[in-house]
Structures are given as structure tokens and as C-alpha cells.
Design a protein around this motif. Structure first.
Motif, PDB file in Angstrom:
ATOM      1  N   MET A   1      25.078 -51.247  45.135  1.00  0.00           N
ATOM      2  CA  MET A   1      24.015 -50.524  45.833  1.00  0.00           C
ATOM      3  C   MET A   1      22.935 -51.481  46.335  1.00  0.00           C
ATOM      4  O   MET A   1      22.389 -51.283  47.416  1.00  0.00           O
ATOM      5  CB  MET A   1      23.425 -49.446  44.936  1.00  0.00           C
ATOM      6  N   TYR A   2      22.647 -52.517  45.579  1.00  0.00           N
ATOM      7  CA  TYR A   2      21.667 -53.511  46.014  1.00  0.00           C
ATOM      8  C   TYR A   2      22.156 -54.213  47.278  1.00  0.00           C
ATOM      9  O   TYR A   2      21.391 -54.420  48.220  1.00  0.00           O
ATOM     10  CB  TYR A   2      21.409 -54.530  44.914  1.00  0.00           C
ATOM     11  N   LEU A   3      23.453 -54.565  47.305  1.00  0.00           N
ATOM     12  CA  LEU A   3      24.003 -55.227  48.491  1.00  0.00           C
ATOM     13  C   LEU A   3      23.993 -54.307  49.704  1.00  0.00           C
ATOM     14  O   LEU A   3      23.725 -54.747  50.821  1.00  0.00           O
ATOM     15  CB  LEU A   3      25.427 -55.700  48.214  1.00  0.00           C
ATOM     16  N   ASN A   4      24.289 -53.033  49.509  1.00  0.00           N
ATOM     17  CA  ASN A   4      24.404 -52.110  50.635  1.00  0.00           C
ATOM     18  C   ASN A   4      23.079 -51.492  51.065  1.00  0.00           C
ATOM     19  O   ASN A   4      22.896 -51.201  52.242  1.00  0.00           O
ATOM     20  CB  ASN A   4      25.389 -50.992  50.296  1.00  0.00           C
TER      21      ASN A   4
ATOM     22  N   GLY B   1      19.863 -52.654  49.880  1.00  0.00           N
ATOM     23  CA  GLY B   1      18.701 -53.528  49.721  1.00  0.00           C
ATOM     24  C   GLY B   1      18.120 -53.883  51.077  1.00  0.00           C
ATOM     25  O   GLY B   1      18.610 -53.489  52.132  1.00  0.00           O
ATOM     26  N   SER B   2      17.048 -54.610  51.069  1.00  0.00           N
ATOM     27  CA  SER B   2      16.424 -54.961  52.333  1.00  0.00           C
ATOM     28  C   SER B   2      17.332 -55.889  53.133  1.00  0.00           C
ATOM     29  O   SER B   2      17.917 -56.822  52.604  1.00  0.00           O
ATOM     30  CB  SER B   2      15.070 -55.627  52.085  1.00  0.00           C
ATOM     31  N   ALA B   3      17.444 -55.604  54.419  1.00  0.00           N
ATOM     32  CA  ALA B   3      18.295 -56.392  55.304  1.00  0.00           C
ATOM     33  C   ALA B   3      17.545 -57.651  55.732  1.00  0.00           C
ATOM     34  O   ALA B   3      16.329 -57.632  55.899  1.00  0.00           O
ATOM     35  CB  ALA B   3      18.675 -55.570  56.524  1.00  0.00           C
ATOM     36  N   PRO B   4      18.272 -58.746  55.953  1.00  0.00           N
ATOM     37  CA  PRO B   4      17.596 -59.967  56.392  1.00  0.00           C
ATOM     38  C   PRO B   4      17.055 -59.854  57.818  1.00  0.00           C
ATOM     39  O   PRO B   4      16.100 -60.522  58.173  1.00  0.00           O
ATOM     40  CB  PRO B   4      18.678 -61.045  56.295  1.00  0.00           C
TER      41      PRO B   4
END
Length: 151
Positions: A53-56, A58-61
Motif C-alpha cells: 500500500m505504501y508503494l501504490n 504513497g506520495s508520488a515522486p
């Protein structure tokens, strides 16, 4: 007042059941190791779910936000977007699109975001195959296609 008899215990009150009718009785085993194994498995699974869930989510670069859009003559639409990124030295690309009345995508365009500042505002016009009613951002990325990065 005591009657002289000991209180009945679980062993003395248990009646033995016929094995041929009910099957063998299982010996009582401590279940402490089972709880420990299931607890470790639960922690690993929940940790894996949290990481995914953090990868999907989380804040986008690099992220784009629609500021405005306006219809243009000739089945086209102009869209203005704000792009926020964490690496100001890398170029980015945002895919913008227009939709028709049914909600289907009727036009798409990739917009190059030049390196420079953390927040960039870009305006572009997207051609549509029919009358567009809205414009939005499909997504942004640092994976710039070669044909956009050439001068």
C-alpha cells in the motif's frame, strides 16, 4: 463440613467413550506454539500489505494537478496543469487526455516537463476525434520517451 471424600477431578469424572463408535480421543496438546506461528504469519502478511500500500498509495515522486480546461474550436481542448516533483534536475512527462460525452477517451497527448523548478505550470492543446467535454491528467512519470527528449 467434610464428607471424607475428595472433590471430583476432571480425570475422575471423565467417562471413556467407546473408540469403535466415536474414534480415538486426541490427547490435549498445548497450543502455545500454534498461536506463536499464526501470530508471526499474521505480522508478516500485514507487513507485506502495508508495504504494498505504501508503494501504490504513497506520495508520488512527480504528480500533476489539473488547474483549468477550456474548449477550443475544431474539436480541441486546452488544459493547464501544475506539476510538482521531488527531483528538479530530471525532465518528466505527463499524459493528458480529453473525454467525450459518453466518458470515453477521445484524445491523448504526452507533455514534456522541462527540468528546472519544483512546481511547473504547463498549458497545452489536445485534439479530439469528437466533441470533447472534459480534460484531465492520466498520469506523470520520469520515464520520458526518447522522441520527446530529443531537440
Amino acid at each position: 463440613m467434610s464428607t471424607g471424600q475428595d472433590a471430583p477431578t476432571a480425570e475422575s469424572t471423565r467417562t471413556d467413550l467407546p473408540e469403535d463408535r466415536y474414534g480415538k480421543t486426541r490427547a490435549a496438546r498445548p497450543a502455545r506454539w500454534r498461536r506463536l506461528v499464526f501470530g508471526v504469519i499474521a505480522l508478516l502478511v500485514s507487513g507485506g500489505i502495508a508495504y504494498a500500500m505504501y508503494l501504490n498509495f504513497g506520495s508520488a515522486p512527480i504528480d500533476g494537478e489539473r488547474v483549468s480546461f477550456a474548449e477550443k474550436p475544431g474539436d480541441a481542448m486546452e488544459i493547464t496543469i501544475n506539476v510538482t516533483r521531488d527531483d528538479v534536475n530530471r525532465p518528466g512527462v505527463c499524459v493528458v487526455r480529453v473525454r467525450d460525452k459518453a466518458g470515453a477517451e477521445s484524445g491523448r497527448k504526452e507533455v514534456l516537463i522541462q527540468p528546472g523548478s519544483k512546481n511547473s505550470r504547463v498549458t497545452t492543446t489536445i485534439k479530439s476525434i469528437g466533441k470533447p467535454v472534459t480534460a484531465d491528467i492520466f498520469g506523470c512519470s520520469y520515464d520520458v520517451p526518447r522522441y520527446l527528449s530529443r531537440p
